[in-house]
Design an enzyme around this catalytic site. Structure first.
Site, mmCIF file in Angstrom:
data_model
loop_
_atom_site.group_PDB
_atom_site.id
_atom_site.type_symbol
_atom_site.label_atom_id
_atom_site.label_comp_id
_atom_site.label_asym_id
_atom_site.label_seq_id
_atom_site.Cartn_x
_atom_site.Cartn_y
_atom_site.Cartn_z
ATOM 1 N N TYR A 281 7.016 -0.265 9.627
ATOM 2 C CA TYR A 281 6.498 -0.360 10.986
ATOM 3 C C TYR A 281 5.568 -1.562 11.028
ATOM 4 O O TYR A 281 4.676 -1.696 10.182
ATOM 5 C CB TYR A 281 5.730 0.918 11.334
ATOM 6 C CG TYR A 281 5.036 0.893 12.680
ATOM 7 C CD1 TYR A 281 5.753 1.064 13.865
ATOM 8 C CD2 TYR A 281 3.660 0.711 12.770
ATOM 9 C CE1 TYR A 281 5.120 1.048 15.098
ATOM 10 C CE2 TYR A 281 3.013 0.705 13.998
ATOM 11 C CZ TYR A 281 3.748 0.874 15.156
ATOM 12 O OH TYR A 281 3.122 0.859 16.374
ATOM 13 N N ASP B 124 3.442 -8.193 5.761
ATOM 14 C CA ASP B 124 2.608 -7.484 6.729
ATOM 15 C C ASP B 124 1.595 -6.666 5.928
ATOM 16 O O ASP B 124 1.900 -5.584 5.418
ATOM 17 C CB ASP B 124 3.485 -6.592 7.608
ATOM 18 C CG ASP B 124 2.655 -5.756 8.573
ATOM 19 O OD1 ASP B 124 1.411 -5.804 8.487
ATOM 20 O OD2 ASP B 124 3.247 -5.049 9.402
ATOM 21 N N LYS C 225 -6.821 -3.755 10.461
ATOM 22 C CA LYS C 225 -7.529 -2.609 9.888
ATOM 23 C C LYS C 225 -8.802 -3.015 9.130
ATOM 24 O O LYS C 225 -9.806 -3.281 9.751
ATOM 25 C CB LYS C 225 -6.571 -1.783 9.033
ATOM 26 C CG LYS C 225 -5.387 -1.260 9.906
ATOM 27 C CD LYS C 225 -4.622 -0.159 9.254
ATOM 28 C CE LYS C 225 -3.355 0.204 10.008
ATOM 29 N NZ LYS C 225 -3.502 1.187 11.039
HETATM 30 N N1 HOZ Z 1 0.281 3.401 13.964
HETATM 31 C C1 HOZ Z 1 -0.815 4.089 13.357
HETATM 32 C C2 HOZ Z 1 -0.399 4.776 12.115
HETATM 33 N N2 HOZ Z 1 0.459 4.071 11.271
HETATM 34 C C3 HOZ Z 1 -1.415 5.102 14.275
HETATM 35 C C4 HOZ Z 1 -2.453 4.486 15.079
HETATM 36 C C5 HOZ Z 1 -3.348 5.478 15.834
HETATM 37 O O1 HOZ Z 1 -2.867 6.478 16.317
HETATM 38 O O2 HOZ Z 1 -4.522 5.209 15.919
#
Ligand code: HOZ
Length: 431
Positions: free
Chosen positions: A147, A242, A270
């Protein structure tokens, strides 16, 4: 019997659903795959988070990765407090941006230049546009279950929320865009070699999570990483790591330092923002010089390099450079994984766990999966029951069997031991 009054979490979730689709601003938060009411958090301190009912939990989500120092670290909070009084945003350059750009390029030797953006999605989307602009090619190779944020070309067989809800390719993505994305199996160097053999001169970029954190945790094989580096170099394609999740999480050198592979472009998010909306993409000078205003590839943002976000990022990156930081974090995370595995084994439960630095994966399976198919074969229902048992006992794991977990520097040995003890008690109760 009188009905129990709804908890404050339940009341808030009811209220949230009135004007927020699904009651959440990011799908996995809705607890749909594990069931039950999502927790609304009101406070965090170190390794602990407090929900709207005042209950504290040991947090193994860490805002999905950024909170590597724990919540509300005093030095990060002080840096933010000092920054806010000077103004929240200027939409103009600030000195602090130079400081973090210099630092990022020092810490990540593959980056000669870096551009700051506000989210991981923006970083990956921009890196792909740049790779296409640089190569003059259209095709993008990504891997099943990886992802890379929610831009159109990346929502094809993706992980995270898409995998969690069993719909790995999003609605609303035009076929014309999706057809420029080639999806290959992760950890399969042969499939990659065949793709390059077939149409290598059309591939602009290969984008990969060097350790996947969005289909649970999948570690890369050395052969896969090597093939990716060699094939992209041979065919003039851009290799994009990534590192939004792995950056400054698996080690100070990020995944590229950990595995000794030099990508052409990298994306970060992050941890670089320490909990604030900050992300970055960067890499080789000859590629980065194609970005506007130097080159023809457009990319912009009012809040890019926001001074408050950069202040939080700088304070965080300063602290993670302390001697022994990642060694200690890795030991703690491994202690958690080993403890959970030992507890499961004691009670005859098919369970495996592994970590890379401060991120980890838990699997209801005999062994740690190395492919997308093997992740899908793990016992999701067993995970969901484990999730709720642990939550009831005050330990907050990601509300999905398809997300990695995170440990912070603030987690104490005693807290990790308490989590292992709670898991042991739960596994014992299954007999
Ligand atoms: N895409 C995030 C986890 N891989 C979740 C982001 C969120 O819900 O804060």
């Amino acid at each position: 019997m009188t009905a129990q009054a709804p908890s404050r979490n339940q009341q808030l979730f009811e209220r949230a659903q009135r004007h927020i689709p699904g009651g959440v601003n990011s799908p996995v938060r809705a607890f749909r795959s594990v069931g039950g009411t999502p927790l609304f958090f009101q406070k965090g301190a170190g390794s602990q988070v407090q929900d709207a009912d005042g209950r504290w939990y040991t947090d193994y989500v860490g805002s999905w990765g950024p909170m590597i120092l724990g919540h509300a670290h005093p030095e990060v909070i002080a840096a933010v407090q000092a920054a806010v009084v000077d103004g929240l945003s200027f939409g103009a350059p600030t000195e602090r941006e130079i400081e973090i750009a210099d630092l990022l390029c020092d810490l990540v030797p593959s980056m000669d230049m870096v551009r700051l953006v506000s989210s991981g999605t923006e970083a990956t989307m921009s890196a792909i546009r740049l790779a296409r602009g640089f190569t003059g090619r259209d095709l993008l190779v990504k891997f099943e279950g990886c992802y890379h944020g929610h831009s159109d070309s990346l929502l094809v067989k993706a992980g995270s929320g898409l995998l969690t809800f069993g719909n790995p390719s999003s609605g609303g993505v035009p076929a014309g865009i999706a057809e420029n994305t080639v999806v290959l199996p992760y950890n399969d160097p042969q499939a990659l070699a065949e793709a390059f053999q077939g149409y290598g001169d059309k591939i602009a970029a290969v984008i990969v999570e060097p350790v996947v954190g969005n289909m649970n945790l999948i570690a890369p094989t050395a052969e896969f990483l090597k093939a990716m580096r060699e094939l992209t170099a041979q065919h003039g394609a851009v290799l994009i790591f990534d590192e939004v999740m792995t950056g400054f999480r698996v080690g100070l050198g990020s995944a590229q330092g950990h595995y000794g592979i030099t990508p052409d472009l990298s994306t970060f998010g992050k941890v670089v923002g320490g909990g604030m909306p900050l992300a970055a993409f960067g890499g080789k000078r000859e590629i980065m010089e194609k970005i506007a205003p130097l080159g023809p590839v457009y990319q912009a943002g009012t809040l890019s390099g926001n001074p408050i976000a950069v202040a939080a990022g700088l304070a965080t990156l300063k602290l993670v450079q302390q001697k022994g930081f990642y060694e200690a974090l890795t030991v703690k995370t491994r202690t958690l994984c080993d403890g959970l595995v030992a507890a499961a084994q004691k009670h005859g439960i098919a369970f495996a766990a592994q970590n890379v630095g401060g991120m980890f994966g838990l699997y209801f399976a005999e062994q740690c999966p190395t492919t997308y198919d093997a992740v899908l074969a793990c016992d999701k229902e067993a995970f969901n029951r484990f999730f709720h048992a642990m939550l009831d006992a005050g330990h907050y794991f990601a509300p999905s069997a398809f997300e990695a977990g995170f440990v912070s520097a603030a987690h104490s040995e005693a807290e990790i031991a308490a989590t292992v003890a709670a898991a042991d008690a739960y596994f014992a109760s299954l007999k």
